[in-house]
Scaffold this motif. Structure first.
Motif, PDB file in Angstrom:
ATOM      1  N   UNK A   1       0.805  -1.337  -0.243  1.00  0.00           N
ATOM      2  CA  UNK A   1       0.814  -0.040   0.088  1.00  0.00           C
ATOM      3  C   UNK A   1       0.713   1.187   0.400  1.00  0.00           C
ATOM      4  N   UNK A   2       2.070   0.967   0.389  1.00  0.00           N
ATOM      5  CA  UNK A   2       2.629   2.362   0.516  1.00  0.00           C
ATOM      6  C   UNK A   2       4.319   1.834  -0.655  1.00  0.00           C
ATOM      7  N   UNK A   3       4.726   2.645  -0.871  1.00  0.00           N
ATOM      8  CA  UNK A   3       6.374   2.116  -1.605  1.00  0.00           C
ATOM      9  C   UNK A   3       6.427   3.348  -1.725  1.00  0.00           C
TER      10      UNK A   3
ATOM     11  N   UNK B   1       0.759  11.057   5.997  1.00  0.00           N
ATOM     12  CA  UNK B   1      -0.462  10.932   6.781  1.00  0.00           C
ATOM     13  C   UNK B   1      -2.038  11.368   6.194  1.00  0.00           C
ATOM     14  N   UNK B   2      -1.918  11.944   4.724  1.00  0.00           N
ATOM     15  CA  UNK B   2      -3.101  11.977   4.121  1.00  0.00           C
ATOM     16  C   UNK B   2      -3.905  10.890   3.610  1.00  0.00           C
ATOM     17  N   UNK B   3      -3.221   9.902   3.966  1.00  0.00           N
ATOM     18  CA  UNK B   3      -3.786   7.972   3.223  1.00  0.00           C
ATOM     19  C   UNK B   3      -4.577   7.936   4.489  1.00  0.00           C
ATOM     20  N   UNK B   4      -5.738   7.481   3.308  1.00  0.00           N
ATOM     21  CA  UNK B   4      -7.042   6.860   3.815  1.00  0.00           C
ATOM     22  C   UNK B   4      -7.807   5.578   2.815  1.00  0.00           C
TER      23      UNK B   4
ATOM     24  N   UNK C   1      -3.397   3.800  -2.522  1.00  0.00           N
ATOM     25  CA  UNK C   1      -1.688   3.392  -2.034  1.00  0.00           C
ATOM     26  C   UNK C   1      -1.628   4.830  -2.638  1.00  0.00           C
ATOM     27  N   UNK C   2      -0.491   4.467  -2.003  1.00  0.00           N
ATOM     28  CA  UNK C   2       1.075   5.651  -2.414  1.00  0.00           C
ATOM     29  C   UNK C   2       2.739   5.281  -2.749  1.00  0.00           C
ATOM     30  N   UNK C   3       3.129   5.917  -3.616  1.00  0.00           N
ATOM     31  CA  UNK C   3       3.759   5.810  -3.712  1.00  0.00           C
ATOM     32  C   UNK C   3       5.511   6.950  -3.870  1.00  0.00           C
TER      33      UNK C   3
END
Length: 358
Positions: free
Chosen positions: A140-142, A261-264, A268-270
């Motif tokens: 989910x985060x890379x 910390x914007x991740x809801x 997915x965050x890169x």
């Protein structure tokens, strides 16, 4: 199934090896060889073997390990042609990188990943890219960290487009810190979009490679794709989105924490960046470096580190990156030697004169 036969060679050299490959389709063979055999010439140069073509046969001679690498590269390129894919210079360079396990001992994944968009499949061109693409599909985060030309941003955008087109996310959010503009944004001509667009252009370029121009514009207008400077992320929660932060080395630790910390839900965050190209003012710590030191090893977060072997731009770019790395390493060695010499030097005490101060 690949239609390549290995023809027995009369006598291999005692200090090397000789192999002859026979290809079944004479219409594909010119595509494998390239114009004026340029693909064979490049394989010879890169792998240190001798290649010759006669009819539908290609003979390989040289050191055993080099011959095996050339055979692997040729077989991989042939399989591309049999699948109906093109073989160009970049594909030949990729085949060399995957086959040359002596200079790059990192083995490619057994089942090579590909990112499939409606414009076709995007494949890995180096072992680092293969690991990165696998991480993009699983985590989910890379974090993708390494020198320019390794495909960090391009592959992240490709994965984002693939997931948007498959309905796995509702929108794509692409962001960059507009460090070069600094506090002088107001002095640039145009409205806010026109002021920051030059700093976001590489993201637009990657989008246009993945989708037709009219579809990019339509999705930008309806909000399915958003390209915005990092400052616009504050106070938001990004749910069911694919979020990419590019040039992350130019964030501060506060900005990086704000972004992460914007991740809801369903997001997915890169985060991509190159720690050798920090444009922050002297003395300001990079948010990317701070985040890697803080978060590496945290469950659910993958960190992929690229190096010069993963550079897929012009081959000269890899040599440029290597030259800078060598200079930095030499400068670091010199600083360490100077520090050790200073620490080892005896401390001399100044003599005290009797009667001083009277």
């Amino acid at each position: 199934m690949s239609h390549i036969a290995i023809v027995p060679t009369a006598q291999s050299r005692p200090d090397g090896k000789a192999v002859t490959l026979q290809f079944s389709d004479n219409t594909l063979l010119p595509l494998l060889l390239g114009d004026h055999d340029r693909h064979l010439v490049r394989l010879e140069q890169a792998l240190g073997v001798r290649l010759s073509c006669r009819g539908n046969r290609v003979a390989i001679a040289g050191e055993a390990s080099r011959v095996d690498a050339a055979q692997t590269a040729l077989e991989g390129l042939w399989r591309r042609l049999e699948r109906g894919e093109n073989v160009g210079r970049s594909d030949v360079e990729a085949a060399i990188r995957f086959a040359d396990t002596e200079s790059d001992p990192r083995l490619p994944l057994p089942d090579m990943p590909a990112i499939r968009t409606r414009r076709g499949a995007v494949g890995a061109r180096s072992s680092g890219q293969a690991a990165y693409m696998d991480a993009l599909s699983r985590h989910e985060m890379v974090f993708g960290v390494g020198p320019a030309g390794t495909g960090k941003t391009y592959l992240a955008v490709a994965q984002a487009v693939a997931m948007l087109q498959a309905g796995q996310v509702d929108r794509i959010v692409l962001s960059r810190p507009a460090v070069e503009a600094g506090e002088r944004l107001g002095f640039l001509p145009g409205d806010m979009k026109e002021k920051v667009d030059p700093y976001l252009r590489p993201l637009y370029d990657a989008l246009h490679d993945m989708m037709p121009a009219d579809q990019v514009m339509r999705r930008l207008n309806n909000g399915e794709i958003e390209v915005a400077p990092l400052a616009f992320m504050r106070g938001r929660t990004l749910a069911h989105a694919y979020v990419i932060l590019d040039e992350a080395q130019n964030t501060t630790p506060v900005q990086m924490k704000m972004f992460l910390t914007r991740m809801g839900e369903g997001t997915r965050t890169v985060i991509t960046g190159d720690l050798s190209q920090i444009d922050l003012p002297l003395g300001v710590r990079s948010g990317l470096k701070d985040a890697l030191e803080t978060l590496e090893g945290v469950a659910g977060i993958s960190v992929i580190r690229f190096d010069k072997r993963d550079v897929v731009r012009h081959p000269l770019v890899a040599r440029i990156v290597e030259a800078y790395e060598q200079r930095e390493a030499a400068a670091g060695d010199k600083r360490r030697e100077t520090r050790r010499a200073r620490e080892a030097a005896p401390v001399t005490q100044q003599p005290v004169e009797l009667g001083a101060g009277k």
